[in-house]
Motif scaffolding. Structure first.
Motif, PDB file in Angstrom:
ATOM      1  N   SER A 137      21.053 -15.222   9.646  1.00  0.00           N
ATOM      2  CA  SER A 137      20.367 -14.693   8.465  1.00  0.00           C
ATOM      3  C   SER A 137      19.383 -15.716   7.900  1.00  0.00           C
ATOM      4  O   SER A 137      18.228 -15.388   7.613  1.00  0.00           O
ATOM      5  N   ALA A 138      19.839 -16.967   7.748  1.00  0.00           N
ATOM      6  CA  ALA A 138      18.971 -18.024   7.217  1.00  0.00           C
ATOM      7  C   ALA A 138      17.762 -18.231   8.120  1.00  0.00           C
ATOM      8  O   ALA A 138      16.631 -18.399   7.637  1.00  0.00           O
ATOM      9  N   PHE A 139      17.996 -18.204   9.432  1.00  0.00           N
ATOM     10  CA  PHE A 139      16.895 -18.392  10.382  1.00  0.00           C
ATOM     11  C   PHE A 139      15.894 -17.252  10.275  1.00  0.00           C
ATOM     12  O   PHE A 139      14.677 -17.473  10.288  1.00  0.00           O
ATOM     13  N   CYS A 140      16.390 -16.015  10.172  1.00  0.00           N
ATOM     14  CA  CYS A 140      15.487 -14.856  10.050  1.00  0.00           C
ATOM     15  C   CYS A 140      14.712 -14.895   8.744  1.00  0.00           C
ATOM     16  O   CYS A 140      13.504 -14.609   8.721  1.00  0.00           O
ATOM     17  N   PHE A 141      15.381 -15.250   7.644  1.00  0.00           N
ATOM     18  CA  PHE A 141      14.683 -15.384   6.365  1.00  0.00           C
ATOM     19  C   PHE A 141      13.603 -16.460   6.462  1.00  0.00           C
ATOM     20  O   PHE A 141      12.582 -16.408   5.763  1.00  0.00           O
ATOM     21  N   GLU A 156       1.133  -8.597  -2.765  1.00  0.00           N
ATOM     22  CA  GLU A 156       0.820  -7.511  -1.833  1.00  0.00           C
ATOM     23  C   GLU A 156       1.646  -7.664  -0.561  1.00  0.00           C
ATOM     24  O   GLU A 156       2.156  -6.678  -0.008  1.00  0.00           O
ATOM     25  N   ALA A 157       1.790  -8.905  -0.093  1.00  0.00           N
ATOM     26  CA  ALA A 157       2.601  -9.158   1.098  1.00  0.00           C
ATOM     27  C   ALA A 157       4.060  -8.802   0.846  1.00  0.00           C
ATOM     28  O   ALA A 157       4.734  -8.249   1.714  1.00  0.00           O
ATOM     29  N   VAL A 158       4.551  -9.118  -0.361  1.00  0.00           N
ATOM     30  CA  VAL A 158       5.933  -8.780  -0.723  1.00  0.00           C
ATOM     31  C   VAL A 158       6.116  -7.268  -0.718  1.00  0.00           C
ATOM     32  O   VAL A 158       7.126  -6.748  -0.220  1.00  0.00           O
ATOM     33  N   TRP A 159       5.147  -6.535  -1.255  1.00  0.00           N
ATOM     34  CA  TRP A 159       5.272  -5.076  -1.302  1.00  0.00           C
ATOM     35  C   TRP A 159       5.290  -4.485   0.109  1.00  0.00           C
ATOM     36  O   TRP A 159       6.102  -3.598   0.417  1.00  0.00           O
ATOM     37  N   VAL A 160       4.410  -4.981   0.979  1.00  0.00           N
ATOM     38  CA  VAL A 160       4.392  -4.512   2.370  1.00  0.00           C
ATOM     39  C   VAL A 160       5.740  -4.794   3.019  1.00  0.00           C
ATOM     40  O   VAL A 160       6.286  -3.952   3.754  1.00  0.00           O
ATOM     41  N   ARG A 161       6.281  -5.961   2.739  1.00  0.00           N
ATOM     42  CA  ARG A 161       7.574  -6.349   3.301  1.00  0.00           C
ATOM     43  C   ARG A 161       8.686  -5.415   2.854  1.00  0.00           C
ATOM     44  O   ARG A 161       9.460  -4.906   3.673  1.00  0.00           O
ATOM     45  N   MET A 162       8.792  -5.167   1.549  1.00  0.00           N
ATOM     46  CA  MET A 162       9.874  -4.346   1.015  1.00  0.00           C
ATOM     47  C   MET A 162       9.717  -2.868   1.375  1.00  0.00           C
ATOM     48  O   MET A 162      10.670  -2.219   1.806  1.00  0.00           O
ATOM     49  N   ALA A 163       8.512  -2.356   1.206  1.00  0.00           N
ATOM     50  CA  ALA A 163       8.283  -0.938   1.515  1.00  0.00           C
ATOM     51  C   ALA A 163       8.470  -0.669   3.004  1.00  0.00           C
ATOM     52  O   ALA A 163       9.123   0.311   3.399  1.00  0.00           O
ATOM     53  N   GLY A 164       7.933  -1.541   3.829  1.00  0.00           N
ATOM     54  CA  GLY A 164       8.061  -1.361   5.270  1.00  0.00           C
ATOM     55  C   GLY A 164       9.506  -1.423   5.729  1.00  0.00           C
ATOM     56  O   GLY A 164       9.958  -0.597   6.530  1.00  0.00           O
ATOM     57  N   ALA A 165      10.249  -2.408   5.197  1.00  0.00           N
ATOM     58  CA  ALA A 165      11.655  -2.557   5.583  1.00  0.00           C
ATOM     59  C   ALA A 165      12.485  -1.378   5.103  1.00  0.00           C
ATOM     60  O   ALA A 165      13.353  -0.871   5.836  1.00  0.00           O
ATOM     61  N   LEU A 175      22.899   0.512   1.485  1.00  0.00           N
ATOM     62  CA  LEU A 175      22.574  -0.209   0.257  1.00  0.00           C
ATOM     63  C   LEU A 175      21.294  -1.018   0.423  1.00  0.00           C
ATOM     64  O   LEU A 175      20.405  -0.988  -0.438  1.00  0.00           O
ATOM     65  N   ILE A 176      21.172  -1.716   1.542  1.00  0.00           N
ATOM     66  CA  ILE A 176      19.994  -2.546   1.777  1.00  0.00           C
ATOM     67  C   ILE A 176      18.739  -1.690   1.891  1.00  0.00           C
ATOM     68  O   ILE A 176      17.693  -2.011   1.314  1.00  0.00           O
ATOM     69  N   GLY A 177      18.843  -0.583   2.618  1.00  0.00           N
ATOM     70  CA  GLY A 177      17.691   0.296   2.782  1.00  0.00           C
ATOM     71  C   GLY A 177      17.189   0.857   1.466  1.00  0.00           C
ATOM     72  O   GLY A 177      15.993   0.790   1.162  1.00  0.00           O
ATOM     73  N   TRP A 178      18.113   1.408   0.654  1.00  0.00           N
ATOM     74  CA  TRP A 178      17.718   1.949  -0.643  1.00  0.00           C
ATOM     75  C   TRP A 178      17.216   0.849  -1.572  1.00  0.00           C
ATOM     76  O   TRP A 178      16.300   1.064  -2.371  1.00  0.00           O
ATOM     77  N   ALA A 208      12.328 -10.854   9.241  1.00  0.00           N
ATOM     78  CA  ALA A 208      12.527 -11.589   7.985  1.00  0.00           C
ATOM     79  C   ALA A 208      13.089 -10.736   6.857  1.00  0.00           C
ATOM     80  O   ALA A 208      13.419 -11.270   5.791  1.00  0.00           O
ATOM     81  N   THR A 209      13.196  -9.431   7.068  1.00  0.00           N
ATOM     82  CA  THR A 209      13.717  -8.577   6.000  1.00  0.00           C
ATOM     83  C   THR A 209      14.900  -7.737   6.471  1.00  0.00           C
ATOM     84  O   THR A 209      16.027  -7.923   6.002  1.00  0.00           O
ATOM     85  N   VAL A 210      14.684  -6.812   7.407  1.00  0.00           N
ATOM     86  CA  VAL A 210      15.774  -5.920   7.829  1.00  0.00           C
ATOM     87  C   VAL A 210      16.931  -6.714   8.439  1.00  0.00           C
ATOM     88  O   VAL A 210      18.082  -6.630   7.976  1.00  0.00           O
TER      89      VAL A 210
END
Length: 314
Positions: A12-16, A35-44, A181-184, A231-233
């Motif tokens: 997990s630490a390595f992926c983050f 904007e990068a954070v939003w792409v990350r969260m919405a995409g994941a 939980l993570i997805g929602w 880095a997210t999922v």
């Protein structure tokens, strides 16, 4: 069993650790941090929920009595941590803001001890403190001692929210599916961040281009995929799993290895070399994480002894 749990936390630490370098590539393509954070969260969120809808639809079920928990997890454990940190680094040196955010293991240990009133082995406390000391060396705080009162406050709140992520990840029961939980939470955080990130202003054609990074041409779309998937999922899925197997206190300390992983990934992919101080600090962080992990061994032994004693009395 505990070795497997530690391995999951390390993965997990390595992926983050890929999040910073990948976000940096998106930044080189013209996206702002938020904007990068939003792409990350919405995409994941969209990706994980779509996969679950096909392979495990029951995971998408949200118990009525858990609606508030899901909302709090999305707003505090995900959206607030991301947004507050990125706002904090506009007012503080990145290293200082990162160090403050990763005081969260100490906050978790204190919460567990004084609020939950659970006794922890000394290695849990000592490991958290050693890890924070190591992080101070890794980020070289002595090179950026400019402190802004508001920035300091934002970083501290980000640390508290990060501690909330570990504590909430350790608190839900079997009625909540971890991946659901993570997805929602990802999708919910994207909604929360809408007014800050303003995705309608994102230069979406940038994802069809490539940028030069350390003499290499990197497709922006590839960086986006790594940011979302790795880095997210994968990072959050393994991270929450590790916390539930190791406990919030130990999982939070082991998760501090993310900073080391991020530095190594940046070294390999972006050519950002590590100095002697950073390498030494990384060793100290690893020592603190490993020391904290021994807390699970001692705690498990104590629980086993108590169970045996209870059986004998019966």
């Amino acid at each position: 069993m505990r070795a497997v749990s530690l391995a999951i936390a390390t993965v997990s630490a390595f992926c983050f650790g890929f999040s910073g370098p990948m976000a940096k590539i998106l930044g080189a393509a013209g996206l702002t941090p938020l904007e990068a954070v939003w792409v990350r969260m919405a995409g994941a969120g969209v990706l994980l929920l779509a996969v679950l809808a096909v392979v495990r639809p029951r995971a998408l079920r949200i118990p009525r009595d858990r609606l508030l928990f899901f909302a709090a997890y999305a707003a505090i454990a995900v959206a607030a941590v991301q947004a507050l940190y990125f706002v904090a680094i506009t007012r503080l040196p990145v290293g200082v803001a990162l160090l403050i955010e990763y005081t969260s293991p100490v906050m978790v240990v204190l919460w567990v001890r004084f609020v939950r009133r659970l006794r922890l082995p000394r290695s849990a406390y000592l490991g958290a403190l050693i890890a924070v000391a190591g992080l101070a060396i890794v980020v070289q705080v002595w090179e950026g001692l400019r402190l802004d009162a508001l920035g300091l406050l934002l970083a501290l709140v980000a640390a508290a929210c990060c501690a909330g992520y570990f504590l909430m990840s350790d608190s839900f029961g079997d009625d909540v599916d971890t991946l659901g939980l993570i997805g929602w939470a990802m999708l919910g955080s994207a909604v929360v961040l809408l007014p800050l990130s303003r995705p309608w202003n994102i230069d979406w054609p940038a994802f069809t281009r490539a940028v030069e990074v350390s003499g290499h041409t990197v497709p922006v779309a590839a960086a986006g995929v790594v940011l979302v998937v790795v880095a997210t999922v994968i990072a959050y899925a393994t991270g929450v799993t590790a916390v539930r197997r190791l406990s919030a206190a130990v999982g939070a300390t082991v998760a501090s290895m993310e900073v080391i992983a991020g530095a190594v990934v940046a070294w390999v992919l972006l050519g950002e070399r590590l100095g002697a101080a950073q390498i030494a600090g990384g060793v100290i962080v690893l020592a603190g994480a490993l020391l904290a992990q021994t807390a699970t061994v001692r705690l498990g032994s104590e629980q086993h002894t108590a169970e045996v004693a209870e059986t004998v009395r019966v």
